[in-house]
Design an enzyme around this catalytic site. Structure first.
Site, PDB file in Angstrom:
ATOM      1  N   CYS A 295       0.792  -1.242   0.000  1.00  0.00           N
ATOM      2  CA  CYS A 295       0.000   0.000   0.000  1.00  0.00           C
ATOM      3  C   CYS A 295       0.822   1.290   0.000  1.00  0.00           C
ATOM      4  CB  CYS A 295      -0.970   0.023   1.172  1.00  0.00           C
ATOM      5  SG  CYS A 295      -1.365  -1.565   1.889  1.00  0.00           S
ATOM      6  N   ARG A 324       6.000 -11.533   5.646  1.00  0.00           N
ATOM      7  CA  ARG A 324       5.410 -11.360   6.970  1.00  0.00           C
ATOM      8  C   ARG A 324       5.896 -12.462   7.884  1.00  0.00           C
ATOM      9  NH1 ARG A 324      -0.837 -10.016   5.148  1.00  0.00           N
ATOM     10  NH2 ARG A 324      -0.287  -8.318   3.718  1.00  0.00           N
ATOM     11  N   GLN A 342       0.846 -11.141  -3.429  1.00  0.00           N
ATOM     12  CA  GLN A 342      -0.578 -10.784  -3.446  1.00  0.00           C
ATOM     13  C   GLN A 342      -0.953 -10.297  -4.841  1.00  0.00           C
ATOM     14  OE1 GLN A 342      -0.325  -7.684  -0.338  1.00  0.00           O
ATOM     15  NE2 GLN A 342      -1.994  -8.785   0.664  1.00  0.00           N
ATOM     16  N   ASP A 344      -2.538  -7.740  -5.703  1.00  0.00           N
ATOM     17  CA  ASP A 344      -2.950  -6.580  -4.921  1.00  0.00           C
ATOM     18  C   ASP A 344      -3.390  -5.452  -5.847  1.00  0.00           C
ATOM     19  OD1 ASP A 344      -3.365  -5.202  -2.623  1.00  0.00           O
ATOM     20  OD2 ASP A 344      -1.254  -4.871  -2.143  1.00  0.00           O
ATOM     21  N   HIS A 346      -4.965  -1.125  -5.431  1.00  0.00           N
ATOM     22  CA  HIS A 346      -5.532  -0.042  -4.635  1.00  0.00           C
ATOM     23  C   HIS A 346      -6.346   0.843  -5.542  1.00  0.00           C
ATOM     24  CE1 HIS A 346      -2.258  -1.565  -2.122  1.00  0.00           C
ATOM     25  NE2 HIS A 346      -3.113  -1.303  -1.144  1.00  0.00           N
ATOM     26  N   LYS A 427     -15.117  -3.695   5.454  1.00  0.00           N
ATOM     27  CA  LYS A 427     -14.597  -4.559   4.392  1.00  0.00           C
ATOM     28  C   LYS A 427     -15.557  -5.701   4.112  1.00  0.00           C
ATOM     29  CE  LYS A 427     -12.096  -7.749   7.392  1.00  0.00           C
ATOM     30  NZ  LYS A 427     -10.984  -8.662   7.513  1.00  0.00           N
ATOM     31  N   HIS A 473      -8.355  -1.032  -0.612  1.00  0.00           N
ATOM     32  CA  HIS A 473      -7.408  -2.122  -0.880  1.00  0.00           C
ATOM     33  C   HIS A 473      -8.220  -3.308  -1.370  1.00  0.00           C
ATOM     34  CE1 HIS A 473      -4.529  -0.445   2.258  1.00  0.00           C
ATOM     35  NE2 HIS A 473      -5.678  -0.014   2.726  1.00  0.00           N
TER      36      HIS A 473
END
Ligand code: ZN
Ligand code: ZN
Length: 598
Positions: A295, A324, A342, A344, A346, A427, A473
Site C-alpha cells: 500500500c 510477513r 498478493q 494486490d 488499490h 470490508k 485495498h
C-alpha cells in the site's frame, strides 16, 4: 444475518455433544494412569470435533486410542448426568490442587480477562465445574444432560499430536488427542470419508507428486520454490488475471521489496503491524524494512503528481511479493508462508464514484473466482467497531452501505459481522467452497480511512478545492501461494485443461513410432497446446499409468494403426476412451476447452 443461516455453532447440539465427548475422553484417559500421574489441560470443541490436551507419563500409542475409545463407549452407556456446580476460586484451587494446568486457568479466571481455555474475554466469569461419573472438570459448559445423549456409534478418536501448553514454545509439550463426534453414524462416516479425501488432496502431497513446488530447508521455512510445472500453472493463472485486470481498467505498477523506516512510520505499519515485520536492514546508516504490504508504495505513486477529479478512479494493480513473520510452528505448505505474492490493487475514487466502483470490483472478483472453477461464495461484511474505529461514524455509513448493496445486487449470500471491522475501515471478505465443501477465504475488499490521511492524499475537485479520495485495498485471489494451495486441493491436482501444465502426452508404443509422435507434438505445440512426448523405453501401460498419475488431461497413444490412419488414439485422465482421432479435430477440441476454461 442476511442469509437466514441457523443458530451459531456454540449454541448447537453438536457443540454440546462434542464438548461432552471431550470430557468423557478425559475421564477414560485419566483412568489409565495413577491419579497423580495424569495432568489434564484443556479440551474444547473445535470446528469438526474436539480435542483434549494431556501431560502424561508416557507417549500414547494408536492401541491406546482404541482402548480409550472402547472405555468411552462404556461410560456413555452408563448414562451419567453432567452435573454443574459453581465454586469460589479458592474452592476450585483446592479441588484441582494436583492439577497445575487447571490451577493456572483458575488463576486466570480469578484475575479476570481470560476464560477457562485461556482466551481473552471481557467480563470476569463465574467459576464452574462439571462432573460426570468420577471425572470433574473446570468448565463453563454447556453440556448435554447426560452421557446417554452422545451416540456411541458416532464418535471416533482420530490422532495424537504434540501441542505446547498455551501454544507457547517455552512451555511444556503436551499430548493432544483429536476426536470427533456427530449425531448419527452416517454423519460420522461421511466426515471420515471427507477426511480421507482431504488427505489425498492435500496440496503438500499433490505438490510433491506432481512436482509443482518445494520448501527447502537450505532456503528457509515458509519460503516457496516453484518448480517448472507449478510455475506454469501459476503463470497461466497470473496471465489470465493480468489480462482481465487490463480489460477492467487497471493500471499496472511495480514497487520494490524494501522501503525506508520513515515510510513505514508514516503509514503506521511500525506502530500496529511491526510484530509481522522482519528486522530492519541497514543501508548507509538508514533503516529499511522488507515490505509486509504494498500500500504505501502505491500511495506514493498516487502522490507523485496533482490528481484532478477527472483522473479518478485510479486503479493501481501489482503482483506484489510481501514478507510477513509467522511463527515456524504455524507454517503450513502453501497456506501459511513467510513470503507470498498478493494480487494486490488499490482503488482511488471520488465519493460519487464509490458505489459503482464497489459494484465493479465485487463483480470483477466473482468473475475471476468463477473462471477458476469456484461456484459457491459466502461473503462476510465487517462493520464499524465503535470501540476502535478511525474517522466519524458518518464516514463509515456510505462505504458500509455500498458494500452491502453490492452484495445484494450480486446475490452473494452474506453475513454481517457486526463490529468486526479493523479500525481503518469496513470490508468484505469472500470465502469460496471447494469440491469437499470446505470454505477458504480468498478475496478482500477493504476501505481505508487512515492511509489517505497519513499520506495526505488529495485530488482537485471541480470546485478547484482539494478533496480526500476514497482508498480501497483489494486482493482477489489473495496470496498466489495460498490460492495455488486451494486450487490444488479443489481440483485434487487435476487442473482444468486451460491450467494443466502439460495438456497432452504422446505415447509411442515402440521406438519406431517415436518420430511420428514428435511430428504430431510439433503440430500441436504450434497450435498452442502444451505437449510432451514420452519416448522412454517403458511399456505402453506403464506410460499411460504415469501420465494418469500426473493428471495429464489427454493421453495420445501411437502405434502402427494410428500412423497409417494419420491419427492418435485418445484416452482421457477420467479413463474415458475416445478412440482414434485425427489431429486437427483433436486440436480443435482442446482449444475449445482452453477458451471455455473447462
Ligand atoms: Zn468442558
Ligand atoms: Zn493495501
Amino acid at each position: 444475518m442476511a442469509d437466514g443461516k441457523s443458530e451459531s455453532y456454540p449454541d448447537s447440539d453438536l457443540y454440546r455433544i462434542r464438548h461432552s465427548t471431550a470430557h468423557v475422553m478425559a475421564q477414560a484417559v485419566t483412568e489409565m494412569f495413577d491419579p497423580d500421574e495424569a495432568k489434564v489441560a484443556i479440551g474444547p470443541p473445535i470446528a469438526e470435533g474436539f480435542y483434549y490436551d494431556f501431560d502424561l507419563p508416557r507417549t500414547l500409542t494408536p492401541e491406546d486410542l482404541e482402548s480409550i475409545e472402547k472405555r468411552m463407549r462404556e461410560i456413555l452407556a452408563e448414562n451419567f448426568e453432567f452435573k454443574r456446580e459453581v465454586l469460589s476460586a479458592d474452592e476450585a484451587r483446592e479441588l484441582f490442587a494436583d492439577q497445575p494446568y487447571k490451577i493456572e486457568l483458575i488463576d486466570g479466571l480469578d484475575a479476570g480477562g481470560l476464560d477457562e481455555y485461556g482466551e481473552p474475554i471481557d467480563e470476569k466469569p463465574e467459576i464452574s465445574i462439571y462432573t460426570q461419573d468420577t471425572f470433574t472438570d473446570l468448565c463453563r459448559g454447556p453440556h448435554v444432560a447426560n452421557t446417554g445423549k452422545v451416540n456411541p456409534d458416532a464418535i471416533k478418536l482420530l490422532n495424537v499430536a504434540g501441542a505446547y501448553w498455551r501454544g507457547d514454545e517455552t512451555r511444556p509439550m503436551l499430548q493432544r488427542i483429536y476426536g470427533t463426534a456427530w449425531e448419527s453414524a452416517d454423519d460420522l462416516e461421511q466426515y471420515l470419508w471427507k477426511l480421507e479425501e482431504a488427505k489425498k488432496r492435500d496440496h503438500r502431497r499433490v505438490g510433491k507428486d506432481l512436482d509443482l513446488y518445494s520448501v527447502n530447508e537450505a532456503v528457509g521455512p515458509g519460503l516457496i520454490l516453484w518448480h517448472p510445472k507449478g510455475g506454469m500453472v501459476r503463470k497461466l493463472a497470473e496471465d489470465f488475471c493480468r489480462d482481465e485486470h487490463e480489460k477492467g481498467g487497471y493500471d499496472f505498477v511495480y514497487s520494490p521489496h524494501i522501503g525506508k523506516a520513515s515510510l513505514w512510520e508514516t503509514s503506521g505499519h511500525l506502530d500496529w503491524y511491526q510484530e509481522a515485520m522482519y528486522s530492519p536492514l541497514d543501508i548507509e546508516g538508514q533503516q529499511y524494512y522488507l515490505k509486509p504490504m504494498n500500500c504505501p508504495f502505491h500511495v506514493q505513486i498516487f502522490n507523485t503528481r496533482t490528481r484532478s477529479y477527472r483522473d479518478l478512479p485510479l486503479r493501481f494493480a501489482e503482483w506484489g511479493t510481501v514478507y510477513r513473520y509467522e511463527r515456524s510452528g504455524v507454517l503450513h505448505g502453501l497456506l501459511r508462508v513467510r513470503g507470498f505474492t498478493q494480487d494486490d490493487a488499490h482503488l482511488f475514487c471520488r465519493p460519487d464514484q464509490m458505489p459503482e466502483e464497489i459494484d465493479r470490483v465485487l463483480n470483477f472478483s466473482l468473475n475471476i473466482l468463477r473462471a477458476f472453477g469456484f461456484e459457491n461464495f459466502q461473503a462476510y461484511l465487517s462493520t464499524r467497531n465503535p470501540e476502535k474505529a478511525a474517522g466519524d461514524p458518518e464516514d463509515w455509513e456510505a462505504p458500509t452501505e455500498a458494500l452491502r448493496q453490492s452484495l445484494e445486487r450480486e446475490g452473494v449470500p452474506y453475513v454481517v459481522d457486526e463490529g468486526e471491522a479493523v479500525f481503518y475501515g469496513p470490508k468484505i471478505d469472500i470465502k469460496v467452497s471447494d469440491a469437499l465443501g470446505r470454505e477458504w477465504q480468498l478475496s478482500t475488499i477493504q476501505f481505508d480511512f487512515i492511509l489517505p490521511e497519513r499520506f495526505n492524499l488529495a485530488y482537485v475537485g471541480e470546485d478547484g478545492e482539494e478533496h480526500r479520495p476514497y482508498m480501497i485495498h483489494r486482493a482477489l485471489l489473495g496470496s498466489m501461494e495460498r490460492f495455488m494451495g486451494v486450487l490444488i486441493e479443489h481440483h485434487a491436482g487435476a487442473f482444468p485443461v486451460w491450467l494443466a501444465p502439460v495438456q497432452a502426452v504422446l505415447i509411442p508404443i515402440a521406438d519406431r513410432h517415436a518420430e511420428y509422435a514428435r511430428e504430431v507434438a510439433a503440430t500441436m505445440k504450434e497450435a498452442g497446446v502444451r505437449v510432451d512426448v514420452d519416448d522412454r523405453g517403458e511399456r505402453m501401460n506403464a506410460k499411460i499409468r504415469d501420465a494418469q498419475m500426473q493428471k495429464v488431461p489427454y493421453m495420445l497413444v501411437i502405434g502402427d494403426r494410428e500412423i497409417e490412419a494419420g491419427a492418435v488414439s485418445v484416452r482421457l485422465r477420467s479413463e474415458e476412451d475416445l478412440g482414434s482421432m485425427q489431429i486437427d479435430p483433436l486440436i480443435e477440441r482442446i482449444q475449445e476447452e482452453i477458451i471455455a476454461r473447462s
